[in-house]
Design a protein around this motif. Structure first.
Motif, PDB file in Angstrom:
ATOM      1  N   GLU A  56       0.953  -1.411   0.043  1.00 32.79           N
ATOM      2  CA  GLU A  56       0.077   0.079   0.110  1.00 32.79           C
ATOM      3  C   GLU A  56       0.977   1.206  -0.043  1.00 32.79           C
ATOM      4  N   ILE A  57       0.656   2.185  -0.959  1.00 35.24           N
ATOM      5  CA  ILE A  57       1.284   3.479  -0.980  1.00 35.24           C
ATOM      6  C   ILE A  57       0.628   4.355   0.022  1.00 35.24           C
ATOM      7  N   LEU A  58       1.452   4.554   1.234  1.00 37.30           N
ATOM      8  CA  LEU A  58       0.931   5.621   2.191  1.00 37.30           C
ATOM      9  C   LEU A  58       1.407   6.873   2.141  1.00 37.30           C
ATOM     10  N   GLU A  59       2.557   7.179   1.300  1.00 39.25           N
ATOM     11  CA  GLU A  59       3.112   8.412   0.946  1.00 39.25           C
ATOM     12  C   GLU A  59       3.483   8.568  -0.334  1.00 39.25           C
ATOM     13  N   ALA A  60       3.264   9.568  -0.987  1.00 37.45           N
ATOM     14  CA  ALA A  60       3.479   9.932  -2.471  1.00 37.45           C
ATOM     15  C   ALA A  60       4.352  11.288  -2.598  1.00 37.45           C
ATOM     16  N   ARG A  61       5.585  11.294  -3.135  1.00 38.86           N
ATOM     17  CA  ARG A  61       6.077  12.649  -3.375  1.00 38.86           C
ATOM     18  C   ARG A  61       6.744  12.813  -4.678  1.00 38.86           C
ATOM     19  N   PHE A  62       6.754  14.213  -5.218  1.00 35.83           N
ATOM     20  CA  PHE A  62       7.118  14.377  -6.341  1.00 35.83           C
ATOM     21  C   PHE A  62       8.235  15.775  -6.354  1.00 35.83           C
ATOM     22  N   LYS A  63       9.088  15.652  -7.398  1.00 32.52           N
ATOM     23  CA  LYS A  63       9.776  16.835  -7.854  1.00 32.52           C
ATOM     24  C   LYS A  63       9.722  16.869  -9.326  1.00 32.52           C
ATOM     25  N   ALA A  64       9.263  17.943  -9.857  1.00 37.20           N
ATOM     26  CA  ALA A  64       9.353  18.248 -11.197  1.00 37.20           C
ATOM     27  C   ALA A  64       9.697  19.518 -11.709  1.00 37.20           C
ATOM     28  N   PHE A  65      10.697  19.270 -12.474  1.00 37.80           N
ATOM     29  CA  PHE A  65      11.461  20.541 -13.392  1.00 37.80           C
ATOM     30  C   PHE A  65      10.960  20.728 -14.795  1.00 37.80           C
ATOM     31  N   GLY A  66      10.480  21.593 -15.130  1.00 36.34           N
ATOM     32  CA  GLY A  66       9.950  21.853 -16.270  1.00 36.34           C
ATOM     33  C   GLY A  66       8.656  22.743 -16.594  1.00 36.34           C
ATOM     34  N   CYS A  67       7.929  22.414 -17.421  1.00 39.94           N
ATOM     35  CA  CYS A  67       6.870  23.432 -17.615  1.00 39.94           C
ATOM     36  C   CYS A  67       5.745  23.085 -16.622  1.00 39.94           C
ATOM     37  N   SER A  68       4.505  23.916 -16.673  1.00 46.08           N
ATOM     38  CA  SER A  68       3.408  23.510 -15.740  1.00 46.08           C
ATOM     39  C   SER A  68       2.774  22.289 -15.854  1.00 46.08           C
TER      40      SER A  68
END
Length: 147
Positions: A56-68
């Motif tokens: 089970e996915i308890l937490e999800a995080r992201f980093k994105a570099f680029g456009c909206s």
């Protein structure tokens, strides 16, 4: 006829102004799987991390570099993944992300990057969980020592 290129829509702007799940998790934690897609040189890079226990996915995080579109796609992918099982999260695809965000055709690749990063994070989560299970079966410590 669908728009090929236009200004970001309200759903994209909402995720860009208040991104959900932005940030990072400890990649050395055996319960964290990390997936990356794209390239900074190409202009769009997405990293998604999942904290998983018992599939089970308890937490999800992201980093994105680029456009909206990249930021919004990664944000929405994490929002949808959190609270689901790994198998359920695998069903999150670029078409659903792009549709929910009303991305124009010129930004469909942004949803594809989010899907690719999510699938890679799921794959790594499964590999780490199998490795942890094997360690537990052998009564080995879950961290430290040679890999």
């Amino acid at each position: 006829m669908p728009a090929i290129h236009r200004e970001p829509g309200p759903r994209v702007l909402k995720h860009c102004r208040s991104p959900r799940h932005a940030g990072s998790l400890d990649p050395h934690d055996p319960a964290v799987g990390t997936g990356t897609a794209g390239s900074a040189a190409a202009g769009d890079l997405v990293r998604i991390q999942l904290y998983v226990r018992s599939q089970e996915i308890l937490e999800a995080r992201f980093k994105a570099f680029g456009c909206s579109g990249s930021i919004a796609s990664a944000s929405l992918a994490c929002e949808w993944a959190e609270g689901r099982t790994l198998s359920q999260a695998e069903a999150i695809g670029q078409e659903e992300l792009a549709g929910a965000l009303e991305l124009p055709l010129s930004k469909k690749h942004c949803a594809a990057l989010a899907e690719e990063a999510l699938r890679e994070a799921i794959r790594e989560s499964r590999v780490k969980e199998m490795s942890l299970t094997e360690r537990n079966d052998l009564n080995l410590p879950s961290s430290g020592g040679a890999e």
